[in-house]
Design a protein around this motif. Structure first.
Motif, PDB file in Angstrom:
ATOM      1  N   SER A 158      40.973  33.234  -2.747  1.00  0.00           N
ATOM      2  CA  SER A 158      40.856  34.408  -1.899  1.00  0.00           C
ATOM      3  C   SER A 158      41.858  35.493  -2.243  1.00  0.00           C
ATOM      4  CB  SER A 158      41.032  34.008  -0.429  1.00  0.00           C
ATOM      5  OG  SER A 158      42.329  33.502  -0.205  1.00  0.00           O
ATOM      6  N   ASP A 159      42.799  35.168  -3.139  1.00  0.00           N
ATOM      7  CA  ASP A 159      43.773  36.164  -3.591  1.00  0.00           C
ATOM      8  C   ASP A 159      44.587  36.742  -2.448  1.00  0.00           C
ATOM      9  OD1 ASP A 159      43.290  35.881  -6.193  1.00  0.00           O
ATOM     10  OD2 ASP A 159      42.117  37.685  -6.467  1.00  0.00           O
ATOM     11  N   THR A 160      44.918  35.945  -1.477  1.00  0.00           N
ATOM     12  CA  THR A 160      45.803  36.373  -0.411  1.00  0.00           C
ATOM     13  C   THR A 160      46.979  35.420  -0.354  1.00  0.00           C
ATOM     14  OG1 THR A 160      43.943  37.227   0.868  1.00  0.00           O
ATOM     15  CG2 THR A 160      45.994  36.878   2.047  1.00  0.00           C
ATOM     16  N   ALA A 173      49.631  35.502   6.126  1.00  0.00           N
ATOM     17  CA  ALA A 173      48.741  35.518   4.963  1.00  0.00           C
ATOM     18  C   ALA A 173      47.486  34.708   5.222  1.00  0.00           C
ATOM     19  CB  ALA A 173      49.474  34.982   3.732  1.00  0.00           C
ATOM     20  N   SER A 177      43.636  36.116   5.405  1.00  0.00           N
ATOM     21  CA  SER A 177      42.620  35.488   4.557  1.00  0.00           C
ATOM     22  C   SER A 177      41.488  34.897   5.390  1.00  0.00           C
ATOM     23  CB  SER A 177      43.265  34.398   3.693  1.00  0.00           C
ATOM     24  OG  SER A 177      42.311  33.788   2.844  1.00  0.00           O
ATOM     25  N   SER A 180      39.201  37.707   6.675  1.00  0.00           N
ATOM     26  CA  SER A 180      38.346  38.201   5.587  1.00  0.00           C
ATOM     27  C   SER A 180      37.226  37.221   5.293  1.00  0.00           C
ATOM     28  CB  SER A 180      39.191  38.437   4.330  1.00  0.00           C
ATOM     29  OG  SER A 180      40.212  39.385   4.570  1.00  0.00           O
ATOM     30  N   MET A 305      47.768  41.002  -1.456  1.00  0.00           N
ATOM     31  CA  MET A 305      46.314  40.881  -1.519  1.00  0.00           C
ATOM     32  C   MET A 305      45.779  41.651  -2.711  1.00  0.00           C
ATOM     33  SD  MET A 305      45.042  41.373   2.430  1.00  0.00           S
ATOM     34  CE  MET A 305      43.364  40.926   1.977  1.00  0.00           C
ATOM     35  N   GLY A 309      39.810  41.905  -2.187  1.00  0.00           N
ATOM     36  CA  GLY A 309      39.776  41.289  -0.872  1.00  0.00           C
ATOM     37  C   GLY A 309      39.754  42.316   0.242  1.00  0.00           C
TER      38      GLY A 309
END
Length: 460
Positions: A158-160, A173, A177, A180, A305, A309
């Motif tokens: 999720s790149d968070t 964080a 996430s 999202s 992030m 995202g």
């Protein structure tokens, strides 16, 4: 509205980044990525264990805090060596496999990489690389290793992540996430609940509608190199047509023949299997990357992030608001709700029920295909043949938790599922997060069988 919102994402992916990266302090500009983890002896955090990351000009050592957490930032993607100083471990605590003392890890799509150091009796075996499981220590923090199924699994990339290893930053964080992820689940879950509300059918092939959107987006952006905004429009049109084809070719004939719901349910399961393996035949059994720009790494407070995202979440919000307005303010939307409440009464009042159902299938295809675009963008710009199937159970959990047949209930249920799955990774092994989400579903239904926003029905 859906096409406009997703076209904005297309322009971002095509290279004109619409969300500018916020300027970071000089110390943070050098660390857009990080390695992190937790060291535990059983369930007790271990303080003072030294972890070292080397490679690509980095040679940094940190000690675990009182909560057992550690985090080391790195400036760029690439391969790094992560080592643990076993001399700093408390007496009686040893690595299960000595080869895990120093291993190589690659920073790629995700901003944060969780690292596991499993403790226990020596096994004598060898091994290297990333271990996606969890043991008595090293449960990933801030970012988790991919769940079974690869990167195309929910929350797999999720790149968070957090820019520090304190619990508050990690929790924030995970909350971001989870929100999202929940918004993306809601786009697909609303399609399920609209179909169920108007036809009474639980469509177990719904995950394949999401996969279809991802595959068409992959084909148009990566295989034929069309501009991303054109690829978005083509994918949405194809997804809407695919939804219409479902009703025209399969479910409308079944309705005319008055086939029972159990038989229709079996048809949806067979359709799911057939489509899934057809997709595997088309793109293979591996994970394929999309040639779309995912944007810069942004810092929002202590949270790091990817632009992808942020854009995915914002577009999901715009589309969900548009769907809400459609259902409450338009004649077709009101007719859809009437058919969902009582199809017989709606037909008696002059509503063309078959036409409404056809529109619902088109809308479900459109929403779920759009979710396929955003979800593949969100999890690392990659597509896998079974990506929709991997989150199908979560989609049904969201619909059931919110209340069957309620579009707004599906939104609430999806957000709850997204938050629970992400926040739970702070305390348990990432592979168990979906079990926790389903446990929450069971507990809610024990006390409110109709779901959060569902209506209690009188029987008898």
């Amino acid at each position: 509205m859906i096409a406009v919102a997703l076209a904005v994402m297309g322009m971002v992916a095509g290279g004109a980044t619409a969300v500018a990266a916020a300027p970071l302090p000089e110390t943070e500009q050098a660390s857009p990525y990080n390695f992190n983890g937790i060291i535990r002896d059983g369930q007790t955090p271990v303080e003072g264990v030294e972890i070292t990351v080397t490679g690509n000009g980095v040679d940094e050592t940190v000690a675990t805090g009182a909560d057992g957490r550690w985090l080391i930032g790195v400036p760029s993607t690439g391969t790094y060596t992560v080592s643990i100083d076993t001399s700093t471990l408390p007496e009686g605590l040893t690595l299960r496999d000595p080869s895990f003392e120093s291993r190589e890890f690659e920073v790629g799509g995700s901003t944060a990489v969780g690292v596991l150091f499993p403790f226990g009796p020596a096994t004598g075996g060898g091994g290297s690389g990333s271990d996606p499981g969890t043991g008595s220590s090293g449960a990933p923090s801030g970012s988790e290793a991919p769940a079974p199924g690869g990167e195309g699994t929910p929350g797999g990339s999720s790149d968070t992540g957090a820019s520090s290893n304190d619990f508050g930053s990690q929790l924030l964080a995970r909350v971001i996430s989870g929100l999202s992820f929940g918004l993306l689940l809601a786009l697909a879950a609303i399609g399920i609940t609209l179909i169920f509300g108007t036809t009474g059918v639980n469509n177990f092939a719904h995950g394949e509608l999401l996969t279809f959107g991802g595959i068409v987006f992959y084909a148009t952006t990566t295989l034929v190199n069309w501009p991303a905004w054109i690829a978005v429009i083509v994918t949405l049109v194809a997804s809407a047509a695919f939804g219409w084809a479902h009703d025209w070719g399969i479910f409308k004939p079944l309705r005319r023949r008055r086939v029972g719901l159990v038989q229709v349910l079996i048809v949806t399961i067979g359709l799911s299997i057939a489509l899934r393996y057809f997709y595997q035949f088309l793109i293979g059994g591996g994970t394929e990357g999309l040639s779309v720009d995912r944007g810069a790494v942004l810092q929002i407070g202590p949270v790091l992030m990817r632009t992808s995202g942020v854009v995915s979440a914002l577009i999901a919000i715009v589309v969900l608001v548009a769907v809400g307005l459609f259902l409450t303010r338009t004649r077709i939307g009101k007719a859809t709700r009437a058919v969902s409440d009582n199809a017989g009464l709606a037909a008696a009042s002059g509503i063309d029920v078959d036409r409404v159902i056809r529109i619902v299938w088109v809308l479900a295809g459109l929403l779920t295909g759009g979710a396929g675009i955003l979800y593949t963008y969100f999890i690392g710009a990659n597509i896998k043949w079974d990506v929709g199937f991997t989150i199908l159970l979560l989609l049904f959990a969201a619909v059931t938790l919110g209340g069957l047949g309620s579009a707004f209930g599906a939104l609430v249920g999806a957000i709850i599922i997204g938050l629970v799955t992400e926040i739970s990774t702070l305390f348990i092994a990432p592979d168990l997060r979906y079990a926790i989400a389903l446990l929450v579903l069971i507990l809610v239904l024990l006390f409110r069988p109709q779901g959060i926003l569902g209506r209690r029905e009188r029987i008898g």
